[in-house]
Design an enzyme around this catalytic site. Structure first.
Site, short mmCIF file in Angstrom:
data_model
loop_
_atom_site.label_atom_id
_atom_site.label_comp_id
_atom_site.label_asym_id
_atom_site.label_seq_id
_atom_site.Cartn_x
_atom_site.Cartn_y
_atom_site.Cartn_z
N GLY A 36 0.44 4.20 5.95
CA GLY A 36 1.43 4.32 7.01
C GLY A 36 1.07 3.39 8.16
O GLY A 36 -0.12 3.16 8.43
N ASP A 78 -4.35 0.50 -7.53
CA ASP A 78 -4.60 0.55 -6.08
C ASP A 78 -5.80 1.47 -5.80
O ASP A 78 -6.71 1.11 -5.05
CB ASP A 78 -3.32 1.07 -5.41
CG ASP A 78 -3.50 1.44 -3.97
OD1 ASP A 78 -3.29 0.57 -3.11
OD2 ASP A 78 -3.84 2.61 -3.69
N LYS A 114 -9.73 0.74 -4.17
CA LYS A 114 -10.33 1.51 -3.06
C LYS A 114 -11.65 2.13 -3.50
O LYS A 114 -12.62 2.14 -2.74
CB LYS A 114 -9.36 2.61 -2.62
CG LYS A 114 -8.08 2.03 -1.98
CD LYS A 114 -7.05 3.12 -1.81
CE LYS A 114 -5.79 2.61 -1.17
NZ LYS A 114 -4.69 3.59 -1.23
N GLU A 149 6.83 1.79 -4.26
CA GLU A 149 7.43 0.43 -4.31
C GLU A 149 8.45 0.37 -5.45
O GLU A 149 8.40 1.18 -6.38
CB GLU A 149 6.33 -0.59 -4.64
CG GLU A 149 5.13 -0.57 -3.73
CD GLU A 149 5.34 -1.41 -2.49
OE1 GLU A 149 6.21 -2.29 -2.52
OE2 GLU A 149 4.64 -1.14 -1.50
N GLY A 208 -6.76 4.23 4.30
CA GLY A 208 -6.00 3.98 5.54
C GLY A 208 -6.50 4.66 6.79
O GLY A 208 -7.39 4.14 7.46
N GLU A 264 -12.12 -1.46 7.63
CA GLU A 264 -11.94 0.00 7.57
C GLU A 264 -10.62 0.40 6.93
O GLU A 264 -10.54 1.40 6.19
CB GLU A 264 -12.03 0.57 9.00
CG GLU A 264 -11.88 2.06 9.12
CD GLU A 264 -13.04 2.85 8.50
OE1 GLU A 264 -14.13 2.83 9.06
OE2 GLU A 264 -12.82 3.49 7.45
N GLY A 267 10.92 5.63 0.10
CA GLY A 267 10.02 4.57 0.58
C GLY A 267 8.55 4.90 0.36
O GLY A 267 7.67 4.20 0.85
N ILE A 321 -8.23 7.40 7.28
CA ILE A 321 -9.48 8.19 7.26
C ILE A 321 -10.65 7.23 7.49
O ILE A 321 -10.81 6.28 6.73
CB ILE A 321 -9.69 8.90 5.90
CG1 ILE A 321 -8.45 9.74 5.54
CG2 ILE A 321 -10.94 9.77 5.94
CD1 ILE A 321 -8.53 10.39 4.16
N ARG A 340 6.25 -15.18 8.05
CA ARG A 340 7.15 -16.29 7.72
C ARG A 340 8.53 -16.08 8.33
O ARG A 340 9.23 -17.01 8.67
CB ARG A 340 7.24 -16.45 6.20
CG ARG A 340 5.95 -16.97 5.58
CD ARG A 340 5.90 -16.77 4.10
NE ARG A 340 6.09 -15.37 3.75
CZ ARG A 340 5.87 -14.85 2.56
NH1 ARG A 340 5.45 -15.63 1.59
NH2 ARG A 340 6.06 -13.57 2.33
N1 LIG Z 1 1.21 -0.08 4.03
C1 LIG Z 1 0.13 0.68 4.23
O1 LIG Z 1 0.25 1.85 4.65
C2 LIG Z 1 -1.25 0.14 3.97
C3 LIG Z 1 -2.35 0.99 4.09
C4 LIG Z 1 -3.64 0.48 3.92
C5 LIG Z 1 -3.79 -0.87 3.65
N2 LIG Z 1 -2.68 -1.68 3.50
C6 LIG Z 1 -2.90 -3.10 3.23
O2 LIG Z 1 -2.44 -3.83 4.37
C7 LIG Z 1 -1.92 -5.09 3.97
C8 LIG Z 1 -0.49 -5.24 4.48
O3 LIG Z 1 0.31 -4.21 3.93
P1 LIG Z 1 1.78 -3.93 4.48
O4 LIG Z 1 2.20 -2.65 3.86
O5 LIG Z 1 1.84 -4.07 5.94
O6 LIG Z 1 2.58 -5.12 3.79
P2 LIG Z 1 4.04 -5.62 4.14
O7 LIG Z 1 4.81 -4.56 4.84
O8 LIG Z 1 4.59 -6.23 2.91
O9 LIG Z 1 3.79 -6.78 5.21
C9 LIG Z 1 3.23 -8.01 4.90
C10 LIG Z 1 3.49 -8.96 6.04
O10 LIG Z 1 2.88 -10.19 5.79
C11 LIG Z 1 3.80 -11.26 5.98
N3 LIG Z 1 3.40 -12.34 5.10
C12 LIG Z 1 3.32 -12.33 3.75
N4 LIG Z 1 2.91 -13.53 3.30
C13 LIG Z 1 2.75 -14.31 4.39
C14 LIG Z 1 2.35 -15.65 4.58
N5 LIG Z 1 2.02 -16.44 3.55
N6 LIG Z 1 2.29 -16.12 5.83
C15 LIG Z 1 2.60 -15.34 6.88
N7 LIG Z 1 3.00 -14.07 6.77
C16 LIG Z 1 3.06 -13.56 5.54
C17 LIG Z 1 5.16 -10.61 5.65
O11 LIG Z 1 6.25 -11.16 6.28
P3 LIG Z 1 7.09 -12.43 5.82
O12 LIG Z 1 7.64 -12.13 4.49
O13 LIG Z 1 8.07 -12.59 6.93
O14 LIG Z 1 6.12 -13.54 5.79
C18 LIG Z 1 4.95 -9.23 6.27
O15 LIG Z 1 5.19 -9.30 7.66
C19 LIG Z 1 -2.06 -5.12 2.43
O16 LIG Z 1 -3.28 -5.73 2.11
C20 LIG Z 1 -2.11 -3.64 2.07
O17 LIG Z 1 -2.78 -3.41 0.85
C21 LIG Z 1 -1.44 -1.19 3.67
#
Ligand SMILES: NC(=O)c1ccc[n+]([C@@H]2O[C@H](COP(=O)([O-])OP(=O)(O)OC[C@H]3O[C@@H](n4cnc5c(N)ncnc54)[C@H](OP(=O)(O)O)[C@@H]3O)[C@@H](O)[C@H]2O)c1
Length: 434
Positions: free
Chosen positions: A303, A202, A206, A191, A135, A130, A188, A137, A45
């Site tokens: 990560g 969470d 998994k 959350e 993440g 995957e 960081g 692994i 967004r």
């Molecule tokens: N972080 C990790 O290390 C990790 C590891 C394994 C799995 N995951 C999974 O990966 C996914 C993403 O995690 P993340 O940590 O990358 O989250 P994040 O940092 O919060 O990023 C989410 C992204 O999605 C965008 N977004 C949210 N709602 C949106 C919408 N309606 N339309 C368009 N863009 C939208 C956000 O930007 P805007 O606000 O600009 O829209 C942001 O760029 C989640 O399902 C999480 O459980 C994360």
């Protein structure tokens, strides 16, 4: 198809790590797939405010995910926004537009993955996930392919890096939960609202995904016993050390003759257990197969780059499937057909437990507790007490011989009525070999 064209929906942690790998590693990815992998569009967004790598100058930037899923030139959509509602719409629309889909979304896949896989099968399009558990692994690939020939009996894993970081810091420095949580938030690692992590939710998602892949039955996520780490204190680490154990948030799945038992809870592990040595934000999974026996997988559970690798690997996998032109897709769940989930009755399994009490000191406490344990046919293994510093808030521990969850719960319920207890006893299982 001259190139595999990708649209990334979500440009946060995972989206930006995925983009970086797709751009920097493009030469090798093309060699692996046989055709170039090109990022055609990225979406968030607030995409206009984001600074993207120079190499992304030609990539379309859109704020509406529909512009990605409706783009006829895109072959693979990666859903990397998280949450369930919009993410579900992204995946369903992408599949109905004939795209392959890759997702990192544990929450959605734990609850709705089977339905989404049906939609993918009906559309004859690949769906890969995957990155959704552990993440960096590649445990999905291991269960689905590497050890698909085995029959899995049990699995135990550390699947939440935030909890593992907090517990490891508490252990190292003898610090309290809230103190370490505040630091994890500053760094960081946690959350602002840490509940999904520290309350075990969470990790539960998994475990639901991994158990479905490992055991071939659709695991209802709400059926998994879950306890978080909020009640674990520095005192527990001191007692655990006396017992030559440590404490980790452990996800356990065991298949017995009577069904599957699943839990996510803080657990005492012997110091020499391989899982006890998984520290900081790392994840690990130990799998016990009926034939191949023990295998162990270790790495970063989260990560941008470790998770990005999983997403990019899935994009390659989807690309290979699309290029092969097969009508029948490879199931992300390993089993072509899933069976009915059957929960093991709580009385089907016994394990030793650690019970930690906080009491206002008075005579006869141990005698009362011992009588309650005796009434529930639970044997005492040991009683431990560190030197007393406060007679009004006195912690001590009883470890008990193997008992069923039902027996322990019944005993603890009776104990909780004792008026000198400052809080209900903290109950943690002690891991025994499977
Ligand atoms: N972080 C990790 O290390 C990790 C590891 C394994 C799995 N995951 C999974 O990966 C996914 C993403 O995690 P993340 O940590 O990358 O989250 P994040 O940092 O919060 O990023 C989410 C992204 O999605 C965008 N977004 C949210 N709602 C949106 C919408 N309606 N339309 C368009 N863009 C939208 C956000 O930007 P805007 O606000 O600009 O829209 C942001 O760029 C989640 O399902 C999480 O459980 C994360």
């Amino acid at each position: 198809m001259e190139s595999l064209n990708v649209g990334l929906v979500g440009m946060g942690n995972v989206g930006s790590g995925t983009l970086q790998i797709l751009l920097e590693n493009s030469e090798q990815l093309a060699q692996k797939l046989g055709i170039p992998v090109k990022v055609r569009a990225v979406c968030s967004r607030s995409i206009q405010q984001k600074s993207l790598p120079e190499a992304a100058a030609d990539i379309l930037r859109v704020t509406d995910w529909r512009d990605v899923v409706n783009d006829p030139d895109i072959h693979v959509v990666a859903e990397l926004i998280g949450g369930t509602d919009v993410a579900r719409q992204v995946i369903e629309s992408a599949l109905s537009q004939g795209k392959a889909v890759v997702t990192a979304n544990k929450e959605l896949m734990a609850r709705d993955g089977l339905r989404l896989w049906q939609a993918a099968s009906a559309a004859s399009r690949p769906l890969a996930m995957e990155a959704s558990a552990a993440g960096g692994i590649p445990i999905h690939s291991v269960l689905r392919e590497g050890i698909a020939g085995d029959r899995i009996d049990a699995m135990a894993g550390i699947l939440n890096g935030t909890c593992n970081f907090i517990l490891t810091e508490m252990e190292k420095a003898g610090r309290g939960f809230h103190d370490v949580l505040a630091e994890a938030q500053q760094l960081g690692y946690a959350e602002a609202d840490p509940s999904a992590d520290v309350d075990g939710l969470d990790a539960r998602s998994k475990l639901a995904i991994l158990a479905t892949i490992a055991f071939g039955c659709g695991v209802p996520v709400d059926d998994i016993l879950v306890e978080g780490i909020r009640r674990v204190s520095d005192v527990d680490f001191a007692y655990a050390a006396q017992l030559r154990h440590t404490i980790r948030l452990l996800c356990v799945a065991r298949m017995g003759t009577e069904g599957l038992s699943l839990s996510v809870r803080p657990t005492l592990l012997p110091k020499d257990a391989i899982l006890a040595n998984v520290s900081g934000s790392y994840n690990a999974i130990w799998v016990k197969g009926a034939y191949g026996q023990d295998t162990f997988y270790y790495g970063r559970g989260a990560g941008p780059l470790p998770t990005g690798v999983a997403v990019v690997s899935d994009i390659l996998h989807a690309g290979r499937e699309l290029l092969s032109g097969r009508e029948n897709r490879v199931s992300p769940y390993s089993f072509k057909q899933l069976t009915q989930y059957r929960a093991a009755p709580p009385e089907s399994f016994k394990q030793p437990y650690y019970l930690r009490f906080r009491v206002e000191n008075r005579f006869g406490i141990i005698a009362d507790l011992a009588a309650i344990l005796r009434d529930h046919q639970i044997g005492i293994d040991a009683v431990g007490q560190l030197p007393i510093t406060n007679w009004r808030d006195l912690p001590f521990v009883i470890t008990v011989e193997p008992a069923t969850e039902g027996e322990i719960r019944a005993a603890v319920e009776t104990m909780s009525r004792l008026d000198y207890l400052l809080e209900p006893p903290l109950v943690m299982p002690m891991l025994v070999r499977f």
